[in-house]
Design an enzyme around this catalytic site. Structure first.
Site, PDB file in Angstrom:
ATOM      1  N   ARG A 156     -13.050  -3.489  -7.553  1.00  0.00           N
ATOM      2  CA  ARG A 156     -12.658  -4.383  -6.517  1.00  0.00           C
ATOM      3  C   ARG A 156     -13.881  -4.820  -5.768  1.00  0.00           C
ATOM      4  O   ARG A 156     -14.998  -3.990  -5.275  1.00  0.00           O
ATOM      5  CB  ARG A 156     -12.070  -3.530  -5.309  1.00  0.00           C
ATOM      6  CG  ARG A 156     -10.426  -3.785  -5.123  1.00  0.00           C
ATOM      7  CD  ARG A 156      -9.718  -3.095  -4.149  1.00  0.00           C
ATOM      8  NE  ARG A 156     -10.509  -2.072  -3.492  1.00  0.00           N
ATOM      9  CZ  ARG A 156     -10.090  -1.701  -2.348  1.00  0.00           C
ATOM     10  NH1 ARG A 156      -8.675  -2.061  -1.793  1.00  0.00           N
ATOM     11  NH2 ARG A 156     -10.572  -0.768  -1.558  1.00  0.00           N
TER      12      ARG A 156
ATOM     13  N   PHE B 137       0.755  -1.099  -0.048  1.00  0.00           N
ATOM     14  CA  PHE B 137      -0.051   0.066   0.212  1.00  0.00           C
ATOM     15  C   PHE B 137       0.892   1.240  -0.116  1.00  0.00           C
ATOM     16  O   PHE B 137       2.115   1.311   0.836  1.00  0.00           O
ATOM     17  CB  PHE B 137      -0.960  -0.023   1.187  1.00  0.00           C
ATOM     18  CG  PHE B 137      -2.072   1.055   1.314  1.00  0.00           C
ATOM     19  CD1 PHE B 137      -3.000   0.787   0.353  1.00  0.00           C
ATOM     20  CD2 PHE B 137      -2.013   2.154   1.854  1.00  0.00           C
ATOM     21  CE1 PHE B 137      -3.951   1.404   0.254  1.00  0.00           C
ATOM     22  CE2 PHE B 137      -2.992   3.115   1.975  1.00  0.00           C
ATOM     23  CZ  PHE B 137      -4.019   2.893   1.064  1.00  0.00           C
TER      24      PHE B 137
ATOM     25  N   ASP C   4       2.048  -6.068   7.386  1.00  0.00           N
ATOM     26  CA  ASP C   4       0.615  -5.122   7.278  1.00  0.00           C
ATOM     27  C   ASP C   4      -0.481  -5.893   7.163  1.00  0.00           C
ATOM     28  O   ASP C   4      -0.683  -6.750   5.901  1.00  0.00           O
ATOM     29  CB  ASP C   4       0.757  -4.199   6.347  1.00  0.00           C
ATOM     30  CG  ASP C   4      -0.568  -3.171   6.465  1.00  0.00           C
ATOM     31  OD1 ASP C   4      -1.661  -3.474   6.715  1.00  0.00           O
ATOM     32  OD2 ASP C   4      -0.382  -1.935   5.708  1.00  0.00           O
TER      33      ASP C   4
ATOM     34  N   TYR D 295     -11.063  -0.798  10.766  1.00  0.00           N
ATOM     35  CA  TYR D 295     -12.176  -0.434   9.904  1.00  0.00           C
ATOM     36  C   TYR D 295     -12.572  -1.068   8.619  1.00  0.00           C
ATOM     37  O   TYR D 295     -13.852  -0.834   8.189  1.00  0.00           O
ATOM     38  CB  TYR D 295     -12.196   1.064   9.708  1.00  0.00           C
ATOM     39  CG  TYR D 295     -10.705   1.495   9.063  1.00  0.00           C
ATOM     40  CD1 TYR D 295     -10.497   1.194   7.516  1.00  0.00           C
ATOM     41  CD2 TYR D 295      -9.906   2.219   9.763  1.00  0.00           C
ATOM     42  CE1 TYR D 295      -9.447   1.502   7.058  1.00  0.00           C
ATOM     43  CE2 TYR D 295      -8.353   2.570   9.082  1.00  0.00           C
ATOM     44  CZ  TYR D 295      -8.582   2.161   7.630  1.00  0.00           C
ATOM     45  OH  TYR D 295      -7.255   2.499   7.268  1.00  0.00           O
ATOM     46  N   LYS D 296     -12.007  -2.215   8.444  1.00  0.00           N
ATOM     47  CA  LYS D 296     -12.249  -3.043   7.257  1.00  0.00           C
ATOM     48  C   LYS D 296     -12.924  -4.211   7.729  1.00  0.00           C
ATOM     49  O   LYS D 296     -14.210  -4.016   7.963  1.00  0.00           O
ATOM     50  CB  LYS D 296     -10.863  -3.350   6.525  1.00  0.00           C
ATOM     51  CG  LYS D 296     -10.083  -2.220   6.062  1.00  0.00           C
ATOM     52  CD  LYS D 296      -9.009  -2.700   5.198  1.00  0.00           C
ATOM     53  CE  LYS D 296      -8.151  -1.672   4.832  1.00  0.00           C
ATOM     54  NZ  LYS D 296      -8.334  -0.595   3.812  1.00  0.00           N
TER      55      LYS D 296
HETATM   56  C1  LIG Z   1      -2.752  -2.179   3.323  1.00  0.00           C
HETATM   57  C2  LIG Z   1      -2.898  -0.829   3.981  1.00  0.00           C
HETATM   58  N1  LIG Z   1      -1.925  -0.188   4.757  1.00  0.00           N
HETATM   59  C3  LIG Z   1      -2.076   1.104   5.231  1.00  0.00           C
HETATM   60  C4  LIG Z   1      -3.217   1.676   5.060  1.00  0.00           C
HETATM   61  C5  LIG Z   1      -3.402   3.329   5.831  1.00  0.00           C
HETATM   62  O1  LIG Z   1      -4.153   3.284   6.738  1.00  0.00           O
HETATM   63  P1  LIG Z   1      -4.428   4.481   7.488  1.00  0.00           P
HETATM   64  O2  LIG Z   1      -5.364   5.417   6.644  1.00  0.00           O
HETATM   65  O3  LIG Z   1      -5.474   3.785   8.770  1.00  0.00           O
HETATM   66  O4  LIG Z   1      -3.232   4.964   8.045  1.00  0.00           O
HETATM   67  C6  LIG Z   1      -4.418   1.261   4.179  1.00  0.00           C
HETATM   68  C7  LIG Z   1      -5.578   1.848   4.024  1.00  0.00           C
HETATM   69  O5  LIG Z   1      -6.438   1.649   3.539  1.00  0.00           O
HETATM   70  C8  LIG Z   1      -4.096  -0.162   3.919  1.00  0.00           C
HETATM   71  O6  LIG Z   1      -4.994  -0.612   3.187  1.00  0.00           O
END
Ligand SMILES: Cc1ncc(COP(=O)(O)O)c(C=O)c1O
Length: 397
Positions: free
Chosen positions: A356, A113, A184, A209-210
């Site tokens: 998605r 990400f 992650d 939150y997912k």
């Molecule tokens: C794989 C992954 N890492 C990091 C993040 C970033 O998360 P945050 O916005 O809570 O910092 C996300 C957000 O969707 C994500 O999907």
């Protein structure tokens, strides 16, 4: 056997909507609103500041962390909640790097990400020019692990394609080369069985939150292997990670174990929302969840392959190589998703051309998924997406 009819009844799903976006923001579990309302009126309203002690607010990050820990194979006392996932990525990376002072390379992959890569890049800039972030294609990351790597930073499930890395295998290779691994688990926690302790993970972070349904902006979690928890030195050394926050010492001394990964004041209302949302998991067997998730995914893939062959599968064909989402390529993906949402099926779009769909057995049935796939095929066949209003990009896609 997990009773998925019972778990579905525990959600307040919007009328007339089939929700295939729980991999981005989980829907509202029924118990959350009343529980948060009670915390506001009875605790904040009546106890005011005494709520930190009387209502146990100060212990919520650890107590809720233990509940999340059970879903990712973490022992009690090894997970703590707070902050956002980007912050937790930074914290884990900084601590891991400090445990390998003789090395300067963070290795990651281009399926990660972007926020994780940005945080790693920012950390390298802070530490000095000899630190660097190296990325490879996801399928090459295993072979790129060598004795120069301090930390391997991997998002287990690719947010675009749903491709899933082999956690135990990458950890074994990294450890054989003396590197630490930061996972992650944003698209893993609550999506399928995860076993951070069994796989010997060093650090793991994720959001709530997912698949854990804590609501927009819900707090992140961090896991530190118990063998490391008393060794790490938090880079974000906030007062609530101090051994004695209310001694107000001028010098920082890290708290015991995972407590030191706390930073500042925890978001109590969101933690309470998560605590209530986690009740849904009480009777859920993660292996049943995985089986059902793969069934739902296959129904969707098969129907789309027949009804809308223009949508090219972007996810691995082998279910075991996927997380709990399925993605497709289409050059008009954005408009197709908007048309689908307008007709009651919610998925999302990721640039440049990915549609998605998340599959969440807690509240989705095979019938929902078949209906959603059929509607998607119909929209593609009839080109109902080909209208100007579906092509204007919103801020969040
Ligand atoms: C794989 C992954 N890492 C990091 C993040 C970033 O998360 P945050 O916005 O809570 O910092 C996300 C957000 O969707 C994500 O999907």
């Amino acid at each position: 056997m997990t009773d998925f009819t019972a778990t579905r009844a525990m959600f307040d799903l919007p009328d007339g909507v089939i929700y295939l976006d729980g991999n981005s923001l989980g829907p509202l579990p029924r118990a959350v609103a009343a529980r948060v309302a009670r915390t506001i009126t009875d605790e904040w309203g009546q106890m005011v500041i005494t709520g930190w002690n009387r209502a146990g607010w100060m212990d919520l990050p650890a107590r809720v962390g233990d509940r999340v820990g059970r879903l990712i194979g973490a022992p009690a006392g090894s997970v703590i909640m707070g902050d956002t996932l980007s912050i937790k990525v930074y914290q884990a990376l900084a601590s891991a790097l400090e445990l390998r002072p003789d090395r300067r390379v963070i290795l990651s992959d281009t399926g990660n990400f972007p926020s994780d890569l940005y945080m790693a890049d920012g950390l390298c800039r802070t530490l000095g020019p000899e630190y660097r972030l190296k990325t490879t294609a996801p399928e090459l990351v295993e072979s790129a692990i060598d004795d120069t790597v301090a930390v391997l930073m991997i998002t287990e499930v690719d947010y675009r394609t749903g491709r899933k890395h082999d956690m135990a295998r990458l950890i074994a290779k990294a450890h054989a080369h003396g590197a630490l691994v930061v996972w992650d688990l944003a698209h893993s926690a609550g999506a399928f069985p995860v076993d951070v302790a069994g796989a010997d993970a060093d650090f793991a972070v994720g959001c709530s939150y997912k698949y854990l349904n804590s609501g927009p902006g819900g707090p992140a979690f961090i896991y530190v292997a118990p063998r490391l928890a008393d060794k790490v030195r938090p880079a974000l050394s906030g007062w609530l990670g101090h051994e004695a926050p209310f001694a107000f010492d001028l010098d920082y001394r890290p708290g015991a174990g995972i407590e030191r990964m706390r930073v500042g004041t925890p978001p109590i209302l969101q933690l309470v929302a998560l605590d209530a949302a986690l009740d849904v998991w009480d009777g859920v067997d993660m292996n049943d969840l995985r089986t059902r998730s793969l069934e739902l995914q296959q129904i969707f893939i098969d129907r789309v392959a027949t009804g809308a062959p223009d949508l090219r599968l972007a996810s691995p064909v082998d279910g075991q190589a996927r997380g709990s989402q399925v993605s497709f390529h289409h050059e008009d993906g954005y408009a197709i998703i908007q048309a689908l949402i307008a007709e009651g099926v919610i998925g999302d779009f990721r640039a440049p051309d990915i549609l998605r769909f998340g599959f969440t057995p807690l509240y989705l049935t095979p019938d929902d998924v078949a209906k959603a796939a059929d509607l998607l095929c119909d929209i593609v066949q009839t080109r109902r997406w080909d209208r100007p209003e579906f092509k204007t990009r919103s801020k969040v896609t």
